[in-house]
Design an enzyme around this catalytic site. Structure first.
Site, PDB file in Angstrom:
ATOM      1  N   HIS A  16       0.809  -1.074   0.087  1.00  0.00           N
ATOM      2  CA  HIS A  16       0.039   0.032  -0.045  1.00  0.00           C
ATOM      3  C   HIS A  16       0.844   1.194   0.200  1.00  0.00           C
ATOM      4  O   HIS A  16       0.561   2.158  -0.748  1.00  0.00           O
ATOM      5  CB  HIS A  16      -0.941  -0.115   1.106  1.00  0.00           C
ATOM      6  CG  HIS A  16      -2.141  -0.985   1.258  1.00  0.00           C
ATOM      7  ND1 HIS A  16      -2.150  -1.723   2.608  1.00  0.00           N
ATOM      8  CD2 HIS A  16      -3.009  -1.282   0.558  1.00  0.00           C
ATOM      9  CE1 HIS A  16      -3.243  -2.382   2.294  1.00  0.00           C
ATOM     10  NE2 HIS A  16      -3.631  -2.313   1.249  1.00  0.00           N
ATOM     11  N   LYS A  40     -17.105  -6.064   7.828  1.00  0.00           N
ATOM     12  CA  LYS A  40     -15.957  -6.995   8.394  1.00  0.00           C
ATOM     13  C   LYS A  40     -15.477  -6.733   9.606  1.00  0.00           C
ATOM     14  O   LYS A  40     -15.748  -5.597  10.226  1.00  0.00           O
ATOM     15  CB  LYS A  40     -14.896  -6.274   7.320  1.00  0.00           C
ATOM     16  CG  LYS A  40     -14.986  -6.758   5.836  1.00  0.00           C
ATOM     17  CD  LYS A  40     -13.476  -6.167   5.327  1.00  0.00           C
ATOM     18  CE  LYS A  40     -13.678  -6.382   3.751  1.00  0.00           C
ATOM     19  NZ  LYS A  40     -12.490  -5.912   2.963  1.00  0.00           N
ATOM     20  N   SER A 127      -2.984  -7.464   3.152  1.00  0.00           N
ATOM     21  CA  SER A 127      -3.267  -7.412   4.437  1.00  0.00           C
ATOM     22  C   SER A 127      -3.556  -8.751   5.140  1.00  0.00           C
ATOM     23  O   SER A 127      -3.296  -8.913   6.226  1.00  0.00           O
ATOM     24  CB  SER A 127      -4.546  -6.324   4.895  1.00  0.00           C
ATOM     25  OG  SER A 127      -4.108  -5.361   4.278  1.00  0.00           O
TER      26      SER A 127
HETATM   27  P1  ADP Z   1      -9.936  -3.300  -0.454  1.00  0.00           P
HETATM   28  O1  ADP Z   1     -10.725  -3.998   0.513  1.00  0.00           O
HETATM   29  O2  ADP Z   1     -10.739  -2.259  -0.969  1.00  0.00           O
HETATM   30  O3  ADP Z   1      -9.418  -4.157  -1.556  1.00  0.00           O
HETATM   31  P2  ADP Z   1      -7.371  -3.015   0.511  1.00  0.00           P
HETATM   32  O4  ADP Z   1      -6.599  -2.378   1.559  1.00  0.00           O
HETATM   33  O5  ADP Z   1      -7.166  -4.812   0.522  1.00  0.00           O
HETATM   34  O6  ADP Z   1      -8.601  -2.698   0.563  1.00  0.00           O
HETATM   35  O7  ADP Z   1      -6.621  -2.539  -0.822  1.00  0.00           O
HETATM   36  C1  ADP Z   1      -6.783  -1.331  -1.153  1.00  0.00           C
HETATM   37  C2  ADP Z   1      -5.969  -1.277  -2.653  1.00  0.00           C
HETATM   38  O8  ADP Z   1      -4.631  -1.338  -2.614  1.00  0.00           O
HETATM   39  C3  ADP Z   1      -6.495  -1.985  -3.408  1.00  0.00           C
HETATM   40  O9  ADP Z   1      -6.607  -1.474  -5.077  1.00  0.00           O
HETATM   41  C4  ADP Z   1      -5.507  -3.083  -3.885  1.00  0.00           C
HETATM   42  O10 ADP Z   1      -5.473  -3.864  -4.919  1.00  0.00           O
HETATM   43  C5  ADP Z   1      -4.397  -2.413  -3.658  1.00  0.00           C
HETATM   44  N1  ADP Z   1      -3.014  -3.236  -2.887  1.00  0.00           N
HETATM   45  C6  ADP Z   1      -3.143  -4.001  -1.993  1.00  0.00           C
HETATM   46  N2  ADP Z   1      -1.950  -4.538  -1.822  1.00  0.00           N
HETATM   47  C7  ADP Z   1      -1.245  -4.252  -2.533  1.00  0.00           C
HETATM   48  C8  ADP Z   1       0.172  -4.427  -2.908  1.00  0.00           C
HETATM   49  N3  ADP Z   1       0.926  -5.318  -2.499  1.00  0.00           N
HETATM   50  N4  ADP Z   1       0.597  -3.806  -4.265  1.00  0.00           N
HETATM   51  C9  ADP Z   1      -0.016  -2.921  -4.930  1.00  0.00           C
HETATM   52  N5  ADP Z   1      -1.409  -2.803  -4.317  1.00  0.00           N
HETATM   53  C10 ADP Z   1      -1.871  -3.040  -3.438  1.00  0.00           C
END
Ligand code: ADP
Length: 170
Positions: A16, A40, A127
């Site tokens: 992130h 969630k 995550s």
């Molecule tokens: P959500 O529940 O909206 O998917 P997340 O916190 O899991 O929320 O992810 C937020 C954004 O960050 C999403 O677009 C996800 O694809 C992106 N993301 C998560 N992990 C990574 C990573 N390791 N590299 C690039 N983008 C990521």
């Protein structure tokens, strides 16, 4: 142009953070927007996640952090954002993200979704992966910002590594 970067961030990972840092070089401002999702059951409550994200983005002056609930497009309008920033890791992300981007376009034509491809070293990182490792007392220092790793160790009250053998082979 201002971009919002919406997500759960439970917890924020180095993947992130990489998207935030790269996005902050492309946009005038980035608002990291933590979605309050009552369905969630989170590891960290939203206010704690805001503190975690603020602490690890301190070095980025054009990045702000806040939480929201409701439709992302409505939140973007409220903040006068022109873009939604999202990250792409693998093909399965693409399907889900493309559907979400198209849906948001039907709700607000002017709002563009901009995807940044993950940096290769974070392509496996989510995550959920962090939480899975953490619940068994594993090391997460290489996966999350320092302040988040400390919170995780405190939360699980474990010192890695803890292995239990459940079967005995004679
Ligand atoms: P959500 O529940 O909206 O998917 P997340 O916190 O899991 O929320 O992810 C937020 C954004 O960050 C999403 O677009 C996800 O694809 C992106 N993301 C998560 N992990 C990574 C990573 N390791 N590299 C690039 N983008 C990521």
């Amino acid at each position: 142009m201002i971009a919002i970067y919406p997500g759960s961030f439970d917890p924020i990972t180095l993947g992130h953070l990489d998207i935030i840092e790269r996005g902050s070089r492309l946009f005038e401002g980035i608002i990291v927007a933590v979605l309050c999702n009552p369905q969630k059951s989170p590891l960290f409550p939203v206010p704690h996640r805001l503190v975690q994200i603020e602490a690890c983005t301190q070095h980025l002056p054009n990045v702000t952090v806040e939480s929201f609930s409701g439709l992302t497009v409505d939140y973007a309008r409220l903040r006068k954002a022109g873009a939604i920033l999202r990250g792409l890791r693998v093909l399965s992300d693409f399907e889900k993200e493309l559907q979400m981007a198209h849906t948001n376009t039907t709700l607000c034509k002017e709002l563009e979704t901009i995807f940044l491809a993950t940096s290769t070293e974070y392509s496996f990182l989510s995550s959920s992966v962090v939480k899975e490792i953490a619940q068994f007392g594993g090391v997460v220092d290489h996966l999350v910002p320092v302040n988040v790793a400390q919170d995780i160790y405190r939360c699980f009250n474990k010192t890695p590594p803890a292995v239990t053998l459940n079967t005995t082979i004679k």
